[in-house]
Design a protein around this motif. Structure first.
Motif, PDB file in Angstrom:
ATOM      1  N   VAL A 111     -14.332  -2.843  -7.032  1.00 53.30           N
ATOM      2  CA  VAL A 111     -13.080  -2.580  -7.586  1.00 53.30           C
ATOM      3  C   VAL A 111     -12.116  -2.418  -6.470  1.00 53.30           C
ATOM      4  CG1 VAL A 111     -11.554  -1.222  -8.920  1.00 53.30           C
ATOM      5  CG2 VAL A 111     -13.841  -1.605  -9.780  1.00 53.30           C
ATOM      6  N   ALA A 112     -10.927  -3.329  -6.390  1.00 51.79           N
ATOM      7  CA  ALA A 112      -9.879  -3.174  -5.328  1.00 51.79           C
ATOM      8  C   ALA A 112      -8.865  -2.394  -6.349  1.00 51.79           C
ATOM      9  CB  ALA A 112      -9.439  -4.487  -5.036  1.00 51.79           C
ATOM     10  N   MET A 113      -8.655  -1.186  -5.805  1.00 52.50           N
ATOM     11  CA  MET A 113      -7.429  -0.592  -6.404  1.00 52.50           C
ATOM     12  C   MET A 113      -6.088  -0.791  -5.641  1.00 52.50           C
ATOM     13  SD  MET A 113      -7.035   1.445  -8.968  1.00 52.50           S
ATOM     14  CE  MET A 113      -8.518   2.191  -9.235  1.00 52.50           C
ATOM     15  N   ASN A 114      -5.324  -1.716  -6.176  1.00 57.34           N
ATOM     16  CA  ASN A 114      -4.287  -2.243  -5.581  1.00 57.34           C
ATOM     17  C   ASN A 114      -3.000  -1.637  -5.760  1.00 57.34           C
ATOM     18  OD1 ASN A 114      -2.932  -4.147  -4.121  1.00 57.34           O
ATOM     19  ND2 ASN A 114      -2.686  -5.699  -5.540  1.00 57.34           N
ATOM     20  N   MET A 115      -1.962  -2.035  -5.120  1.00 57.37           N
ATOM     21  CA  MET A 115      -0.527  -1.425  -5.063  1.00 57.37           C
ATOM     22  C   MET A 115      -0.523   0.433  -4.789  1.00 57.37           C
ATOM     23  SD  MET A 115       0.909  -3.468  -8.019  1.00 57.37           S
ATOM     24  CE  MET A 115       0.704  -5.387  -8.247  1.00 57.37           C
ATOM     25  N   ALA A 144      -2.519  -5.029  -1.208  1.00 59.43           N
ATOM     26  CA  ALA A 144      -2.791  -6.664  -0.658  1.00 59.43           C
ATOM     27  C   ALA A 144      -1.567  -7.002  -0.008  1.00 59.43           C
ATOM     28  CB  ALA A 144      -3.026  -7.389  -2.282  1.00 59.43           C
ATOM     29  N   ARG A 145      -0.219  -6.900  -0.418  1.00 59.63           N
ATOM     30  CA  ARG A 145       0.590  -7.531   0.262  1.00 59.63           C
ATOM     31  C   ARG A 145       0.779  -7.274   1.839  1.00 59.63           C
ATOM     32  NH1 ARG A 145       6.522  -5.905  -1.100  1.00 59.63           N
ATOM     33  NH2 ARG A 145       6.538  -3.568  -1.037  1.00 59.63           N
ATOM     34  N   THR A 146       0.466  -6.205   2.183  1.00 62.14           N
ATOM     35  CA  THR A 146       0.433  -5.703   3.733  1.00 62.14           C
ATOM     36  C   THR A 146      -0.990  -5.730   4.404  1.00 62.14           C
ATOM     37  OG1 THR A 146      -0.008  -3.224   3.254  1.00 62.14           O
ATOM     38  CG2 THR A 146       2.249  -3.943   3.137  1.00 62.14           C
ATOM     39  N   GLY A 147      -2.054  -5.860   3.677  1.00 62.90           N
ATOM     40  CA  GLY A 147      -3.248  -6.148   4.315  1.00 62.90           C
ATOM     41  C   GLY A 147      -3.984  -4.829   4.530  1.00 62.90           C
TER      42      GLY A 147
END
Length: 682
Positions: A111-115, A144-147
């Motif tokens: 699970v990638a807990m984004n934002m 995700a948007r900053t890596g």
């Protein structure tokens, strides 16, 4: 050994952004649901043996639309080595519903807990370690948007993929329902126990797709067990299973998520939505924002300052000056080498046609940089919501506005995006009217006429009105089609409104670069080849080299000009422009650059440098007929590439030809009305 990892998650959770960061790709990213309409594949840039698959967004593994079927079929049938489930941390409870369903398939998952940056900015906290313990899978916090966190995420995903460890799935059903599901699974007798269990759950949920897969000799036994599951769930197993999942998710959220104790504080998105989605103010605000975009692109008096060019006009002037200088050097070199008259004419003609198109490249760049900013900010999702209030009166849902909006870039991906529409009626109507949007290839045509026939007038208003005409024609056409061709088929609209976000400079620049690159590549291939062909056809007939008025092209134009004469452009050169525009709409400008230009070096340099217009255009067109010409090319059949995309999406030549016929009829009627009324006024 290669490893395949699928990216799965809800629409607008950041899958495509993550895919771009991991693979270095430049797939389109928009801050609205329904951007990815087919799976996309790329190699992890730090390990080429790791293949990343970006799947369309889906809220569950019970699909209702074409892109959700693509995602479900890939996960269940292709069974990747692992799944990275991207979860939007700001909407964790809704996103975890897909998480538990993926776990039920038994496929290894991370699970990638984004934002997480937005979660923290709200003062909330998600205990990813505790959530990982409860789920039994790795939970990695990322942005995700900053890596941020991506290296750790991929390390965990590759480890899971290579381990082959199966997810047991959460134990959340009560005893009787769990026993009934297990009994259904045993009927199949497949070697893969995970597949049996997942199919059993879907059958208990009355999944029609899985139901069709049950062998005839087992259907009766399965139905008896499904009835048993329904009884165990109080009469409705589908509702009982969903309720069990949400109870389980609620427990997870209570243990792992801590909301800010400051009480509900009005968010930035909520404050902006009071204006941008207001019942009265929303449409005027949208019109004002779009007009400002066009002013930044086309205005000769930017910010109402006389003589101050907009960024688009300023950059266009630089490109035209540079091209004029380069064209003069090339022609001079050709003369110095003793080039024959026909060779010099060919070189001059090609430079004329190519320069006429490339001179508008900065306008395309500026407009699409600004549109990309609005897309990534989340505003365009609000526009779709606002447009639903209008569209539903004409038989469509606001979701149809998303493919139409993408049509401002290019009709091909816009037509593909129609797959996101759940209603077959909406898909067919939307594909018919999406080409009415002014794609980037049509922009040079408007700019050419604005600079020549409307010099001294408000050129921004001229171009803006053409874009609005496309939207108006689409809405009216939708009403006509819904009224007479698709009766009694209701359209529903459910759409998530994402939070407003400040777009990253990288994302906006990537979008702008992709548009300009595609435009430039087309100019260097299709349009260059077309300019050579047009030069040949306009300078030769069966007797050899001849005057333009006696050429093959003139014969063709004169043969069809009677069709367009009522529209105000019965000149053979104008008619030829319509035909060449079906190859690529930019070709109209390239065609005019050759047919209305003069092959002398002085005229070529003057036109390329923007010091004079193509003089003969004003002799052929009046303002009313010029506007009718723009309207016809806006609404008529799109380029051949878009027609091919239409055929793929319809899956039928019958429907494709119906769509093309409707577009041509609409274009003809609209241009006729504009020319007749315009001739009375002007």
């Amino acid at each position: 050994m290669s490893v395949t990892i699928a990216l799965a998650g809800n629409p607008n959770c950041g899958k495509t952004t993550l895919f771009n960061e991991l693979t270095g790709s430049r797939q389109h990213v928009g801050n609205w649901p329904g951007v990815t309409v087919e799976k996309k594949e790329g190699a992890y840039r730090k390990d080429k043996d790791v293949v990343i698959m970006d799947l369309p967004g889906t809220y569950s593994l019970s699909p209702y639309s074409a892109e959700e079927i693509i995602a479900r079929d890939y996960i269940v049938k292709e069974r990747p080595d692992a799944v990275i489930n991207i979860v939007d941390g700001t909407s964790i409870e809704r996103n975890l519903y897909l998480t538990v369903q993926i776990m039920e398939t038994g496929i290894p998952m991370v699970v990638a807990m984004n934002m997480m940056d937005e979660v923290e900015s709200r003062g909330d906290r998600i205990d990813c370690s505790r959530l990982s313990e409860l789920l039994g899978v790795s939970v990695i916090p990322i942005v995700a948007r900053t890596g941020k966190g991506l290296a750790e995420l991929m390390e965990a995903a590759v480890r899971e993929a290579k381990s082959g460890r199966r997810s047991e799935g959460p134990h959340m059903f009560d005893h009787e329902l769990a026993d009934a599901i297990s009994a259904i699974g045993r009927v199949f007798g497949n070697e893969d126990a995970d597949e049996n269990r997942w199919m059993a759950i879907k059958l208990a949920e009355n999944d029609e797709i899985i139901g069709r897969m049950v062998p005839e000799d087992k259907k009766e036994a399965v139905q008896l067990l499904v009835d048993r599951a329904n009884k165990a769930a109080g009469g409705d197993a589908e509702a009982g299973i969903a309720d069990s999942r949400y109870r389980y998710i609620g427990k997870l959220v209570r243990e792992c998520v801590r909301k800010s104790g400051a009480g509900h504080k009005e968010t930035r998105s909520e404050m902006l939505d009071k204006i941008l989605t207001h019942r009265v103010l929303a449409l005027p605000v949208f019109a004002g924002i779009m007009y400002l975009l066009f002013a930044c692109t086309f205005s000769e008096n930017f910010l109402f300052v006389p003589g101050l060019p907009s960024p688009g006009v300023w950059l266009a002037g630089i490109v035209e000056d540079a091209w004029g200088l380069a064209a003069g050097k090339v022609i001079g070199a050709a003369q110095g080498l003793g080039a024959s008259g026909w060779a010099l004419g060919l070189v001059s003609s090609c430079l004329d046609g190519m320069g006429a198109v490339l001179g508008f490249l900065p306008l395309v760049l500026v407009l699409f940089l600004l549109l990309s900013f609005l897309e990534d900010s989340g505003y365009m999702a609000r526009v779709a919501f606002v447009m639903d209030r209008i569209f539903r009166h004409f038989g469509l849902s606001g979701r149809s506005f998303i493919p139409m909006l993408m049509g401002f870039g290019c009709s091909v991906p816009a037509l593909m995006a129609s797959r996101t529409l759940e209603s077959d009626k909406d898909r067919k109507i939307t594909m018919m009217i999406t080409p009415f949007m002014s794609c980037g290839a049509k922009l040079p045509v408007y700019a050419m006429f604005a600079a020549t026939l409307f010099a001294g007038s408000n050129q921004t208003a001229v171009v803006f009105s053409i874009y609005m005409l496309g939207i108006l024609a689409a809405v009216i056409s939708a009403w006509i089609l819904n009224k007479f061709a698709f009766k009694n088929e209701a359209s529903n609209f459910i759409m998530e409104l994402p939070s407003y976000r400040i777009p990253t400079l990288k994302s906006v620049l990537i979008h702008g670069w992709e548009k300009v690159k595609g435009f430039a590549v087309k100019a260097g291939t299709v349009i260059f080849a077309s300019t050579v062909l047009i030069w040949f056809l306009s300078n030769f007939n069966f007797g050899g080299m001849c005057a333009m008025e006696e050429s093959f092209l003139a014969a063709m134009g004169n043969g069809i000009k009677w069709i367009f004469a009522p529209l105000g452009f019965g000149d053979w050169r104008a008619c030829v422009g319509v035909v060449t525009g079906w190859i690529a709409k930019e070709n109209i400008v390239a065609t005019f650059g050759q047919l209305f230009g003069n092959v002398s070096e002085e005229t070529v340099e003057a036109v390329m440098a923007g010091e004079q217009a193509l003089p003969a255009i004003e002799e052929v067109f009046s303002r009313s007929s010029a506007y009718a010409y723009m309207a016809f090319n806006l609404l008529c059949m799109p380029c051949f590439a878009a027609v091919g995309a239409m055929k793929r999406e319809y899956g039928s030549w019958k429907w494709t030809l119906r769509a093309v016929g409707f577009q041509m009829a609409t274009a003809y009627v609209a241009a006729l009305v504009i020319n007749v009324i315009g001739s009375m006024i002007v």
